[in-house]
Scaffold this motif. Structure first.
Motif, PDB file in Angstrom:
ATOM      1  N   GLU A  39       0.826  -1.213   0.000  1.00  0.00           N
ATOM      2  CA  GLU A  39       0.000   0.000   0.000  1.00  0.00           C
ATOM      3  C   GLU A  39       0.854   1.255   0.000  1.00  0.00           C
ATOM      4  O   GLU A  39       0.574   2.217  -0.724  1.00  0.00           O
ATOM      5  CB  GLU A  39      -0.921  -0.002   1.218  1.00  0.00           C
ATOM      6  CG  GLU A  39      -1.842   1.207   1.277  1.00  0.00           C
ATOM      7  CD  GLU A  39      -2.788   1.174   2.456  1.00  0.00           C
ATOM      8  OE1 GLU A  39      -3.620   2.091   2.561  1.00  0.00           O
ATOM      9  OE2 GLU A  39      -2.688   0.233   3.272  1.00  0.00           O
ATOM     10  N   ILE A  40       1.948   1.229   0.772  1.00  0.00           N
ATOM     11  CA  ILE A  40       2.805   2.411   0.878  1.00  0.00           C
ATOM     12  C   ILE A  40       3.489   2.728  -0.452  1.00  0.00           C
ATOM     13  O   ILE A  40       3.606   3.881  -0.842  1.00  0.00           O
ATOM     14  CB  ILE A  40       3.849   2.214   1.990  1.00  0.00           C
ATOM     15  CG1 ILE A  40       3.157   2.187   3.363  1.00  0.00           C
ATOM     16  CG2 ILE A  40       4.900   3.323   1.965  1.00  0.00           C
ATOM     17  CD1 ILE A  40       4.074   1.808   4.508  1.00  0.00           C
ATOM     18  N   ILE A  41       3.942   1.680  -1.159  1.00  0.00           N
ATOM     19  CA  ILE A  41       4.671   1.920  -2.404  1.00  0.00           C
ATOM     20  C   ILE A  41       3.757   1.881  -3.632  1.00  0.00           C
ATOM     21  O   ILE A  41       4.238   1.919  -4.766  1.00  0.00           O
ATOM     22  CB  ILE A  41       5.840   0.925  -2.582  1.00  0.00           C
ATOM     23  CG1 ILE A  41       5.328  -0.507  -2.793  1.00  0.00           C
ATOM     24  CG2 ILE A  41       6.790   1.007  -1.398  1.00  0.00           C
ATOM     25  CD1 ILE A  41       6.435  -1.494  -3.176  1.00  0.00           C
ATOM     26  N   ASP A  42       2.446   1.781  -3.400  1.00  0.00           N
ATOM     27  CA  ASP A  42       1.462   1.859  -4.482  1.00  0.00           C
ATOM     28  C   ASP A  42       1.539   0.664  -5.429  1.00  0.00           C
ATOM     29  O   ASP A  42       1.495   0.812  -6.644  1.00  0.00           O
ATOM     30  CB  ASP A  42       1.626   3.173  -5.260  1.00  0.00           C
ATOM     31  CG  ASP A  42       0.374   3.526  -6.067  1.00  0.00           C
ATOM     32  OD1 ASP A  42      -0.704   3.042  -5.702  1.00  0.00           O
ATOM     33  OD2 ASP A  42       0.498   4.282  -7.054  1.00  0.00           O
ATOM     34  N   ARG A  43       1.654  -0.518  -4.843  1.00  0.00           N
ATOM     35  CA  ARG A  43       1.554  -1.767  -5.598  1.00  0.00           C
ATOM     36  C   ARG A  43       0.519  -2.650  -4.905  1.00  0.00           C
ATOM     37  O   ARG A  43       0.160  -2.403  -3.749  1.00  0.00           O
ATOM     38  CB  ARG A  43       2.895  -2.510  -5.661  1.00  0.00           C
ATOM     39  CG  ARG A  43       4.077  -1.711  -6.141  1.00  0.00           C
ATOM     40  CD  ARG A  43       3.975  -1.232  -7.567  1.00  0.00           C
ATOM     41  NE  ARG A  43       3.799  -2.270  -8.545  1.00  0.00           N
ATOM     42  CZ  ARG A  43       3.998  -2.092  -9.861  1.00  0.00           C
ATOM     43  NH1 ARG A  43       4.381  -0.906 -10.313  1.00  0.00           N
ATOM     44  NH2 ARG A  43       3.802  -3.070 -10.700  1.00  0.00           N
ATOM     45  N   THR A  44       0.068  -3.703  -5.560  1.00  0.00           N
ATOM     46  CA  THR A  44      -0.836  -4.647  -4.909  1.00  0.00           C
ATOM     47  C   THR A  44      -0.010  -5.646  -4.098  1.00  0.00           C
ATOM     48  O   THR A  44       1.169  -5.907  -4.415  1.00  0.00           O
ATOM     49  CB  THR A  44      -1.673  -5.422  -5.928  1.00  0.00           C
ATOM     50  OG1 THR A  44      -0.802  -6.267  -6.707  1.00  0.00           O
ATOM     51  CG2 THR A  44      -2.437  -4.467  -6.843  1.00  0.00           C
ATOM     52  N   PRO A  45      -0.589  -6.242  -3.043  1.00  0.00           N
ATOM     53  CA  PRO A  45       0.126  -7.290  -2.307  1.00  0.00           C
ATOM     54  C   PRO A  45       0.568  -8.438  -3.207  1.00  0.00           C
ATOM     55  O   PRO A  45       1.663  -8.988  -3.039  1.00  0.00           O
ATOM     56  CB  PRO A  45      -0.901  -7.746  -1.260  1.00  0.00           C
ATOM     57  CG  PRO A  45      -1.767  -6.554  -1.048  1.00  0.00           C
ATOM     58  CD  PRO A  45      -1.882  -5.902  -2.400  1.00  0.00           C
ATOM     59  N   SER A  46      -0.268  -8.801  -4.164  1.00  0.00           N
ATOM     60  CA  SER A  46       0.102  -9.875  -5.099  1.00  0.00           C
ATOM     61  C   SER A  46       1.334  -9.496  -5.911  1.00  0.00           C
ATOM     62  O   SER A  46       2.231 -10.320  -6.115  1.00  0.00           O
ATOM     63  CB  SER A  46      -1.065 -10.188  -6.041  1.00  0.00           C
ATOM     64  OG  SER A  46      -2.152 -10.728  -5.332  1.00  0.00           O
ATOM     65  N   ALA A  47       1.369  -8.238  -6.381  1.00  0.00           N
ATOM     66  CA  ALA A  47       2.502  -7.793  -7.191  1.00  0.00           C
ATOM     67  C   ALA A  47       3.785  -7.776  -6.373  1.00  0.00           C
ATOM     68  O   ALA A  47       4.850  -8.185  -6.856  1.00  0.00           O
ATOM     69  CB  ALA A  47       2.220  -6.415  -7.771  1.00  0.00           C
ATOM     70  N   LEU A  48       3.694  -7.302  -5.130  1.00  0.00           N
ATOM     71  CA  LEU A  48       4.884  -7.256  -4.291  1.00  0.00           C
ATOM     72  C   LEU A  48       5.360  -8.653  -3.929  1.00  0.00           C
ATOM     73  O   LEU A  48       6.560  -8.945  -3.986  1.00  0.00           O
ATOM     74  CB  LEU A  48       4.602  -6.439  -3.023  1.00  0.00           C
ATOM     75  CG  LEU A  48       5.759  -6.294  -2.028  1.00  0.00           C
ATOM     76  CD1 LEU A  48       7.013  -5.753  -2.703  1.00  0.00           C
ATOM     77  CD2 LEU A  48       5.346  -5.395  -0.859  1.00  0.00           C
ATOM     78  N   ALA A  49       4.441  -9.527  -3.566  1.00  0.00           N
ATOM     79  CA  ALA A  49       4.822 -10.909  -3.246  1.00  0.00           C
ATOM     80  C   ALA A  49       5.449 -11.585  -4.459  1.00  0.00           C
ATOM     81  O   ALA A  49       6.452 -12.319  -4.338  1.00  0.00           O
ATOM     82  CB  ALA A  49       3.604 -11.692  -2.763  1.00  0.00           C
ATOM     83  N   MET A  50       4.893 -11.346  -5.641  1.00  0.00           N
ATOM     84  CA  MET A  50       5.448 -11.930  -6.863  1.00  0.00           C
ATOM     85  C   MET A  50       6.846 -11.389  -7.142  1.00  0.00           C
ATOM     86  O   MET A  50       7.738 -12.131  -7.567  1.00  0.00           O
ATOM     87  CB  MET A  50       4.526 -11.649  -8.043  1.00  0.00           C
ATOM     88  CG  MET A  50       4.959 -12.297  -9.358  1.00  0.00           C
ATOM     89  SD  MET A  50       3.780 -11.999 -10.706  1.00  0.00           S
ATOM     90  CE  MET A  50       2.347 -12.885 -10.075  1.00  0.00           C
ATOM     91  N   LYS A  51       7.043 -10.105  -6.865  1.00  0.00           N
ATOM     92  CA  LYS A  51       8.362  -9.521  -7.076  1.00  0.00           C
ATOM     93  C   LYS A  51       9.394 -10.177  -6.164  1.00  0.00           C
ATOM     94  O   LYS A  51      10.514 -10.463  -6.580  1.00  0.00           O
ATOM     95  CB  LYS A  51       8.314  -8.013  -6.844  1.00  0.00           C
ATOM     96  CG  LYS A  51       9.660  -7.296  -6.986  1.00  0.00           C
ATOM     97  CD  LYS A  51      10.254  -7.479  -8.380  1.00  0.00           C
ATOM     98  CE  LYS A  51       9.447  -6.786  -9.442  1.00  0.00           C
ATOM     99  NZ  LYS A  51      10.085  -6.916 -10.792  1.00  0.00           N
ATOM    100  N   LEU A  52       9.020 -10.437  -4.917  1.00  0.00           N
ATOM    101  CA  LEU A  52       9.946 -11.082  -3.983  1.00  0.00           C
ATOM    102  C   LEU A  52      10.332 -12.475  -4.467  1.00  0.00           C
ATOM    103  O   LEU A  52      11.497 -12.879  -4.387  1.00  0.00           O
ATOM    104  CB  LEU A  52       9.313 -11.168  -2.592  1.00  0.00           C
ATOM    105  CG  LEU A  52       9.001  -9.840  -1.902  1.00  0.00           C
ATOM    106  CD1 LEU A  52       8.373 -10.086  -0.532  1.00  0.00           C
ATOM    107  CD2 LEU A  52      10.243  -8.976  -1.759  1.00  0.00           C
ATOM    108  N   VAL A  53       9.359 -13.208  -4.980  1.00  0.00           N
ATOM    109  CA  VAL A  53       9.645 -14.559  -5.476  1.00  0.00           C
ATOM    110  C   VAL A  53      10.458 -14.494  -6.764  1.00  0.00           C
ATOM    111  O   VAL A  53      11.304 -15.358  -7.029  1.00  0.00           O
ATOM    112  CB  VAL A  53       8.343 -15.351  -5.673  1.00  0.00           C
ATOM    113  CG1 VAL A  53       8.642 -16.766  -6.170  1.00  0.00           C
ATOM    114  CG2 VAL A  53       7.570 -15.443  -4.363  1.00  0.00           C
TER     115      VAL A  53
END
Length: 255
Positions: A39-53
């Motif tokens: 939310e802080i960086i203006d991405r969805t949780p799914s997008a951020l989790a996918m980026k980490l993986v």
């Protein structure tokens, strides 16, 4: 929320910061930390989790265990991974600057901030602040890699855990923030490792120096000698490099 797919450089720095400091098993879209940071960086949780993986898919320590992550790592992801390897001090401070830009609060990772007693810096206050950022990054990265447990005993009280350097920072300053130059150890075993009372053998088992063994010291025998020959708990990422462990066996361990 942003609808565009491209990530900004600062957003990626936040993602890398999370990757380094979050246990691998918590990198999913339902993790409250990922939801908050997304939310802080203006991405969805799914997008951020996918980026980490996706970042995991270019981490040699992850790949070596057979976990390949996703296959969507971008050219910029790979370039930033290489940038992190080349100068971890500078990269840690870039991540901190991105955190400041987004005005992000500290990660709630249940890791008490205990710092090494060693002084990396001298007297310059700016350098001291920079060093403290680096020490925080190193501690959190190492503890997260071992899922906040001592790799010898399994102790999980973070107040009693240390991110222990394999090759001392005073010997190799270029790797003082390299999580692969770290082990998560209890305070007792950190001190024993630092003094060369114990080391990690080539097969990742524990070796205890015969110089310090005593039949009369029941505590030493139960707390340290009892782990002779036992394998350490291997990390989920940032595996200790063989060259670092070899240095410890040859130059620090009391044979």
């Amino acid at each position: 929320m942003a609808t565009k797919n491209s990530w900004t450089y600062n957003q990626l720095l936040i993602a890398f910061n999370l990757y380094c400091q979050m246990p691998f098993g918590k990198m999913h879209k339902k993790n409250p930390e990922i939801i908050k940071y997304a939310e802080i960086i203006d991405r969805t949780p799914s997008a951020l989790a996918m980026k980490l993986v996706n970042i995991a898919s270019i981490d040699p320590a992850i790949i070596s265990t057979g976990r390949s992550g996703l296959k969507g790592a971008s050219t910029l992801d790979r370039a930033m991974w290489e940038e992190m390897q080349l100068d971890r001090d500078a990269f840690a401070n870039k991540m901190q600057q991105a955190i400041n830009t987004f005005e992000i609060p500290e990660l709630s990772l249940d890791i008490d901030e205990l710092y090494d007693a060693a002084d990396y810096t001298g007297s310059n206050k700016t350098i001291q602040s920079t060093s403290r950022v680096g020490q925080t990054f190193f501690r959190r990265s190492v503890l997260s890699a071992y899922n906040n447990r001592c790799c010898i005993t399994g102790l999980a009280n973070t107040k009693l855990l240390v991110a222990s350097h394999i090759v001392p920072w005073r010997i190799d300053e270029t790797n003082r923030l390299n999580p692969s130059n770290g082990l998560c150890l209890s305070m007792l075993h950190d001190k024993a490792f630092d003094m060369g009372i114990l080391t990690i053998a080539e097969n990742m088992t524990i070796s205890v120096s015969k110089k310090y063994t005593s039949h009369d010291d029941l505590f030493f025998n139960s707390a340290i000698l009892a782990y002779e020959g036992k394998p350490i708990f291997l990390p989920q990422k940032f595996s200790p490099l063989a060259d670092f462990l070899r240095y410890h066996r040859e130059c620090i361990f009391k044979k």
